[in-house]
Design a protein around this motif. Structure first.
Motif, PDB file in Angstrom:
ATOM      1  N   GLN A 205       2.721  -1.036   6.028  1.00 44.24           N
ATOM      2  CA  GLN A 205       3.238  -2.066   5.162  1.00 44.24           C
ATOM      3  C   GLN A 205       3.786  -3.455   5.769  1.00 44.24           C
ATOM      4  O   GLN A 205       4.142  -4.242   5.116  1.00 44.24           O
ATOM      5  CB  GLN A 205       4.600  -1.292   4.499  1.00 44.24           C
ATOM      6  CG  GLN A 205       4.471  -0.265   3.730  1.00 44.24           C
ATOM      7  CD  GLN A 205       4.180  -0.771   2.144  1.00 44.24           C
ATOM      8  OE1 GLN A 205       3.522  -1.698   1.811  1.00 44.24           O
ATOM      9  NE2 GLN A 205       4.631   0.053   1.318  1.00 44.24           N
ATOM     10  N   HIS A 209       5.657  -6.298   3.915  1.00 43.05           N
ATOM     11  CA  HIS A 209       7.097  -6.708   4.351  1.00 43.05           C
ATOM     12  C   HIS A 209       7.102  -8.254   4.583  1.00 43.05           C
ATOM     13  O   HIS A 209       7.941  -8.598   4.043  1.00 43.05           O
ATOM     14  CB  HIS A 209       7.528  -5.934   5.631  1.00 43.05           C
ATOM     15  CG  HIS A 209       7.575  -4.586   5.821  1.00 43.05           C
ATOM     16  ND1 HIS A 209       7.318  -3.834   6.921  1.00 43.05           N
ATOM     17  CD2 HIS A 209       7.698  -3.623   4.884  1.00 43.05           C
ATOM     18  CE1 HIS A 209       7.536  -2.477   6.863  1.00 43.05           C
ATOM     19  NE2 HIS A 209       7.554  -2.225   5.429  1.00 43.05           N
ATOM     20  N   TYR A 226      13.648   3.617   4.716  1.00 46.13           N
ATOM     21  CA  TYR A 226      13.363   3.981   5.907  1.00 46.13           C
ATOM     22  C   TYR A 226      14.270   2.866   6.958  1.00 46.13           C
ATOM     23  O   TYR A 226      15.224   2.951   6.684  1.00 46.13           O
ATOM     24  CB  TYR A 226      11.768   3.877   6.159  1.00 46.13           C
ATOM     25  CG  TYR A 226      11.345   4.719   7.577  1.00 46.13           C
ATOM     26  CD1 TYR A 226      12.145   5.956   7.918  1.00 46.13           C
ATOM     27  CD2 TYR A 226      10.816   4.153   8.369  1.00 46.13           C
ATOM     28  CE1 TYR A 226      11.540   6.511   9.122  1.00 46.13           C
ATOM     29  CE2 TYR A 226      10.297   4.493   9.665  1.00 46.13           C
ATOM     30  CZ  TYR A 226      10.911   5.898   9.988  1.00 46.13           C
ATOM     31  OH  TYR A 226      10.476   6.423  11.088  1.00 46.13           O
ATOM     32  N   GLY A 229      11.939  -2.126   6.633  1.00 51.18           N
ATOM     33  CA  GLY A 229      10.990  -2.994   6.758  1.00 51.18           C
ATOM     34  C   GLY A 229      11.064  -3.938   5.695  1.00 51.18           C
ATOM     35  O   GLY A 229      10.639  -5.169   6.060  1.00 51.18           O
ATOM     36  N   PHE A 230      11.207  -3.465   4.651  1.00 53.62           N
ATOM     37  CA  PHE A 230      11.194  -4.546   3.652  1.00 53.62           C
ATOM     38  C   PHE A 230      12.795  -5.263   3.686  1.00 53.62           C
ATOM     39  O   PHE A 230      12.832  -6.607   3.396  1.00 53.62           O
ATOM     40  CB  PHE A 230      11.120  -3.948   2.115  1.00 53.62           C
ATOM     41  CG  PHE A 230       9.613  -3.827   1.997  1.00 53.62           C
ATOM     42  CD1 PHE A 230       8.718  -4.685   1.536  1.00 53.62           C
ATOM     43  CD2 PHE A 230       9.222  -2.339   1.830  1.00 53.62           C
ATOM     44  CE1 PHE A 230       7.434  -4.475   1.323  1.00 53.62           C
ATOM     45  CE2 PHE A 230       7.751  -2.239   1.482  1.00 53.62           C
ATOM     46  CZ  PHE A 230       7.146  -3.317   1.137  1.00 53.62           C
ATOM     47  N   ASP A 245      18.279   4.916   1.547  1.00 52.13           N
ATOM     48  CA  ASP A 245      17.259   6.164   1.866  1.00 52.13           C
ATOM     49  C   ASP A 245      18.082   7.549   2.282  1.00 52.13           C
ATOM     50  O   ASP A 245      19.458   7.323   2.342  1.00 52.13           O
ATOM     51  CB  ASP A 245      16.645   5.648   3.212  1.00 52.13           C
ATOM     52  CG  ASP A 245      15.415   6.358   3.683  1.00 52.13           C
ATOM     53  OD1 ASP A 245      14.187   6.026   3.418  1.00 52.13           O
ATOM     54  OD2 ASP A 245      15.767   7.761   4.144  1.00 52.13           O
ATOM     55  N   ASP A 247      17.625   9.931   4.250  1.00 48.94           N
ATOM     56  CA  ASP A 247      17.564  10.158   5.696  1.00 48.94           C
ATOM     57  C   ASP A 247      18.708   9.432   6.598  1.00 48.94           C
ATOM     58  O   ASP A 247      18.599   8.184   6.704  1.00 48.94           O
ATOM     59  CB  ASP A 247      16.335   9.855   6.227  1.00 48.94           C
ATOM     60  CG  ASP A 247      16.131  10.481   7.695  1.00 48.94           C
ATOM     61  OD1 ASP A 247      17.161  10.602   8.337  1.00 48.94           O
ATOM     62  OD2 ASP A 247      15.005  10.437   8.343  1.00 48.94           O
ATOM     63  N   VAL A 274      16.473   8.235  -6.266  1.00 52.38           N
ATOM     64  CA  VAL A 274      16.075   8.097  -7.843  1.00 52.38           C
ATOM     65  C   VAL A 274      17.392   8.418  -8.413  1.00 52.38           C
ATOM     66  O   VAL A 274      17.622   7.712  -9.520  1.00 52.38           O
ATOM     67  CB  VAL A 274      15.423   9.628  -7.801  1.00 52.38           C
ATOM     68  CG1 VAL A 274      15.033   9.771  -9.259  1.00 52.38           C
ATOM     69  CG2 VAL A 274      13.927   9.871  -6.959  1.00 52.38           C
ATOM     70  N   ASP A 293       9.375   2.038  -2.807  1.00 50.64           N
ATOM     71  CA  ASP A 293       8.257   2.640  -1.565  1.00 50.64           C
ATOM     72  C   ASP A 293       8.610   3.863  -1.290  1.00 50.64           C
ATOM     73  O   ASP A 293       9.053   4.343  -0.370  1.00 50.64           O
ATOM     74  CB  ASP A 293       8.375   1.617  -0.236  1.00 50.64           C
ATOM     75  CG  ASP A 293       7.280   2.116   0.661  1.00 50.64           C
ATOM     76  OD1 ASP A 293       6.179   2.818   0.393  1.00 50.64           O
ATOM     77  OD2 ASP A 293       7.326   1.534   1.829  1.00 50.64           O
ATOM     78  N   PRO A 294       8.451   4.685  -2.288  1.00 51.50           N
ATOM     79  CA  PRO A 294       8.914   6.462  -2.100  1.00 51.50           C
ATOM     80  C   PRO A 294       7.766   7.125  -1.225  1.00 51.50           C
ATOM     81  O   PRO A 294       6.854   6.475  -1.023  1.00 51.50           O
ATOM     82  CB  PRO A 294       8.683   6.880  -3.686  1.00 51.50           C
ATOM     83  CG  PRO A 294       7.688   5.956  -4.400  1.00 51.50           C
ATOM     84  CD  PRO A 294       7.859   4.622  -3.686  1.00 51.50           C
TER      85      PRO A 294
HETATM   86  N1  SAH Z   1       9.842   1.486   2.854  1.00 53.93           N
HETATM   87  C1  SAH Z   1       9.659   1.764   4.113  1.00 53.93           C
HETATM   88  C2  SAH Z   1       8.894   2.964   4.262  1.00 53.93           C
HETATM   89  C3  SAH Z   1       9.500   4.176   3.403  1.00 53.93           C
HETATM   90  S1  SAH Z   1       8.761   5.959   3.592  1.00 53.93           S
HETATM   91  C4  SAH Z   1       8.877   0.743   4.988  1.00 53.93           C
HETATM   92  O1  SAH Z   1       8.262   0.105   4.468  1.00 53.93           O
HETATM   93  O2  SAH Z   1       9.017   0.702   6.298  1.00 53.93           O
HETATM   94  C5  SAH Z   1       9.684   6.756   2.375  1.00 53.93           C
HETATM   95  C6  SAH Z   1      10.917   6.887   2.861  1.00 53.93           C
HETATM   96  O3  SAH Z   1      11.479   7.657   1.491  1.00 53.93           O
HETATM   97  C7  SAH Z   1      11.554   7.886   3.933  1.00 53.93           C
HETATM   98  O4  SAH Z   1      12.360   6.976   4.737  1.00 53.93           O
HETATM   99  C8  SAH Z   1      12.247   8.908   3.284  1.00 53.93           C
HETATM  100  O5  SAH Z   1      13.315   9.468   4.071  1.00 53.93           O
HETATM  101  C9  SAH Z   1      12.755   8.586   2.011  1.00 53.93           C
HETATM  102  N2  SAH Z   1      13.046   9.426   0.959  1.00 53.93           N
HETATM  103  C10 SAH Z   1      12.178  10.406   0.371  1.00 53.93           C
HETATM  104  N3  SAH Z   1      12.795  10.846  -0.333  1.00 53.93           N
HETATM  105  C11 SAH Z   1      13.859  10.143  -1.033  1.00 53.93           C
HETATM  106  C12 SAH Z   1      14.850  10.216  -1.969  1.00 53.93           C
HETATM  107  N4  SAH Z   1      14.842  11.103  -3.025  1.00 53.93           N
HETATM  108  N5  SAH Z   1      15.879   9.378  -1.770  1.00 53.93           N
HETATM  109  C13 SAH Z   1      15.722   8.384  -1.052  1.00 53.93           C
HETATM  110  N6  SAH Z   1      15.059   8.224   0.119  1.00 53.93           N
HETATM  111  C14 SAH Z   1      13.978   9.346   0.082  1.00 53.93           C
END
Ligand code: SAH
Length: 389
Positions: A205, A209, A226, A229-230, A245, A247, A274, A293-294
Motif C-alpha cells: 500500500q 499511503h 495497522y 500507514g494511511f 484497529d 490489534d 466494523v 483497508d480491512p
Molecule cells: N491499513 C494498513 C493495513 C491494514 S491490514 C496499512 O495500510 O498499513 C488489516 C488490519 O485490520 C490489521 O491490522 C488487523 O489487525 C485489522 N483488523 C482485522 N479485523 C479487524 C476488525 N474487525 N476491527 C478492526 N481492525 C481489524
C-alpha cells in the motif's frame, strides 16, 4: 544424472502452455515413485512431448510449480539470476526506498517465494515446497545480491497450511534484528519483523499511503489502520486523524510512530472497526477522509458470501460517514473479490447510502508487487480513490 519426467493431463498441459505456473495434483497423470519434495522435473504430455521444467511437491495441492518453458536446468545459477533480476528491477521501480518487496513469487518467476527488504534486514516467506527445501540456499543468495545482514523467515501464515507445510518463524541468517526502521515518504516507521503481521508491514500500500497524504485534508478516519500507514501520511495534512484497529499492539505502534514523527493530531483506538463505523454513523459523525483497508474477508472461495456482506456493510457505513466533498479510499485485498465484484459492492454502498461517488482512480499494489499476466491469483489488491461530490 538425467532429470526425471512426469506426465500431465491435457488440461494440465494446456495450463502450462498458457504460462500458468501451477499444475494441480488432479492433472498429474504419472510420476516416478522416488520423487522428493522440491525435486526438479521435466513436465511432458501423454505423448512424451516436453512442455516445461518445474519443481515437484509431495504434499501441496499444487503438484508442480513451472519455472521454465525451456528445456534448461533449474540450477542454482538460474535461481540466482532470477533473484538478481528481481532486485535490480526494484531499484528502478522504487528509487530511494529503504523498504521494498524484492521478490514477488510467481510474478518474478520464482513461484511461492516472497522477499521484503527493510534496510539491511530481509523478511522471507516460502509458500512452495521447492522454496522451502532451498530456504538456506535462497537466503545465502539474497545476502550476496542485496547486501542484507540478516534474514528472517515468516512461515507462520495460513497459506503455509494450504501448502501442507508446517507453520514456523525464525532466523535464516544473522541475529534477531529487533525493531527495524524504514520510511514512507517523510514518515519514519518501525517494525518488528519477527513479531508483527505477515512479513512486517503492508508495503503493497506504500504508493497509496503517499497519494492519500497528498489528497487528504480536514478530519480523517482510518479504519483497519495497522501501524498507521494511511493515518500518519494523512496526519501531515489533516487537522485530526482517528485510527482504529482491533490489534492492541498495532495501535500501540501507531502511537509510537506518531510521537516519533512529531504528530500530535492522531488518536489511535483499539476496537472493532466494523462496530465503530456503525457507532460513528449513528452518532452522526462526519469525516473529510475515510479509509477502509480491512483484512482479506474472503481468503478462499468458501466464505465468499459472508465476506461480500461484510464488504457491503463497511462500504455503506464509509460512504455515509463522508462529509460533502469527502475523500473515500476503500480497499480489498481478497483475490476472490475481483475488480468487477468490488465495483458492484461500491455501487451498492453508494446507492444505499444515497451518496453519489466519483471514481478518481482504481489503483492496486505498488510497482514492487507486480502480478503475472494470465495468472489472476497473483492480482489481489484493489485500492480505489473516490470522492463524494
Ligand atoms: N491499513 C494498513 C493495513 C491494514 S491490514 C496499512 O495500510 O498499513 C488489516 C488490519 O485490520 C490489521 O491490522 C488487523 O489487525 C485489522 N483488523 C482485522 N479485523 C479487524 C476488525 N474487525 N476491527 C478492526 N481492525 C481489524
Amino acid at each position: 544424472m538425467t532429470t526425471p519426467s512426469v506426465t500431465v493431463s491435457p488440461q494440465g498441459a494446456n495450463r502450462a502452455r498458457t504460462g500458468h505456473p501451477w499444475i494441480f495434483r488432479a492433472d498429474l497423470v504419472s510420476s516416478p515413485p522416488a520423487l522428493q519434495s522440491g525435486d526438479e522435473v521435466r513436465i511432458c504430455d501423454a505423448r512424451g512431448n516436453f512442455i516445461a521444467r518445474g519443481f515437484f511437491a509431495v504434499q501441496s495441492p499444487i503438484a508442480l510449480r513451472v519455472l521454465s518453458r525451456k528445456d534448461e536446468p533449474l540450477d542454482d545459477a538460474l535461481l540466482r539470476s532470477r533473484l538478481a533480476a528481481a532486485y535490480e528491477r526494484r531499484r528502478f521501480a522504487m528509487p530511494g526506498a529503504d523498504a521494498m518487496r524484492v521478490c514477488n513469487g510467481e510474478a518474478d518467476l520464482l513461484p511461492g517465494y516472497f522477499v521484503d527488504l527493510y534496510g539491511k534486514v530481509a523478511s522471507v516467506q516460502h509458500l512452495s515446497e521447492w522454496a522451502d527445501v532451498r530456504a538456506p540456499l535462497l537466503a545465502k543468495m539474497l545476502v550476496e545480491i542485496t547486501g542484507a545482514e540478516s534474514v528472517v523467515f515468516r512461515d507462520d501464515g495460513s497459506a503455509r497450511e494450504w501448502e501442507r507445510l508446517p507453520r514456523k518463524k525464525g532466523m535464516l541468517v544473522g541475529k534477531e534484528p529487533g525493531e527495524v526502521r524504514y520510511h514512507e515518504g517523510a514518515i519514519d516507521l518501525t517494525v518488528d519483523l519477527l513479531a508483527d503481521h505477515k512479513t512486517g508491514g503492508y508495503l503493497d500500500q506504500r504508493e497509496n499511503h503517499l497519494l492519500a497524504g497528498r489528497l487528504g485534508r480536514g478530519r480523517a478516519l482510518d479504519a483497519f489502520s495497522y501501524h498507521g500507514g494511511f493515518a500518519l501520511q494523512l496526519a501531515k495534512q489533516c487537522t485530526s486523524v482517528l485510527a482504529i484497529d482491533q490489534d492492541a499492539s498495532a495501535v500501540e505502534r501507531i502511537r509510537e510512530n506518531a510521537k516519533r514523527n512529531g504528530l500530535t493530531n492522531v488518536e489511535a483506538r483499539a476496537a472493532n472497526a466494523v462496530e465503530q463505523l456503525r457507532a460513528l454513523d449513528k452518532e452522526g459523525q462526519r469525516f473529510d477522509v475515510v479509509v477502509l483497508d480491512p483484512p482479506a474477508f474472503a481468503k478462499r472461495r468458501d466464505g465468499l458470501e459472508a465476506a461480500l456482506r461484510a464488504y457491503k456493510e463497511i462500504n455503506y457505513r464509509g460512504a455515509r460517514l463522508l462529509s460533502p466533498g469527502g475523500l473515500f479510499i476503500t480497499c480489498s485485498c481478497s483475490g476472490k473479490v475481483t475488480p468487477e465484484i468490488f465495483d458492484e459492492i461500491i455501487g451498492w454502498a453508494a446507492q444505499e447510502a444515497k451518496r453519489p461517488l466519483q471514481l478518481l482512480e482504481r489503483r492496486g499494489a505498488s510497482p514492487d508487487h507486480p502480478s503475472l499476466v494470465g495468472v489472476p491469483e497473483t492480482e489481489y489488491l484493489k485500492t480505489y480513490f473516490l470522492r463524494a461530490p
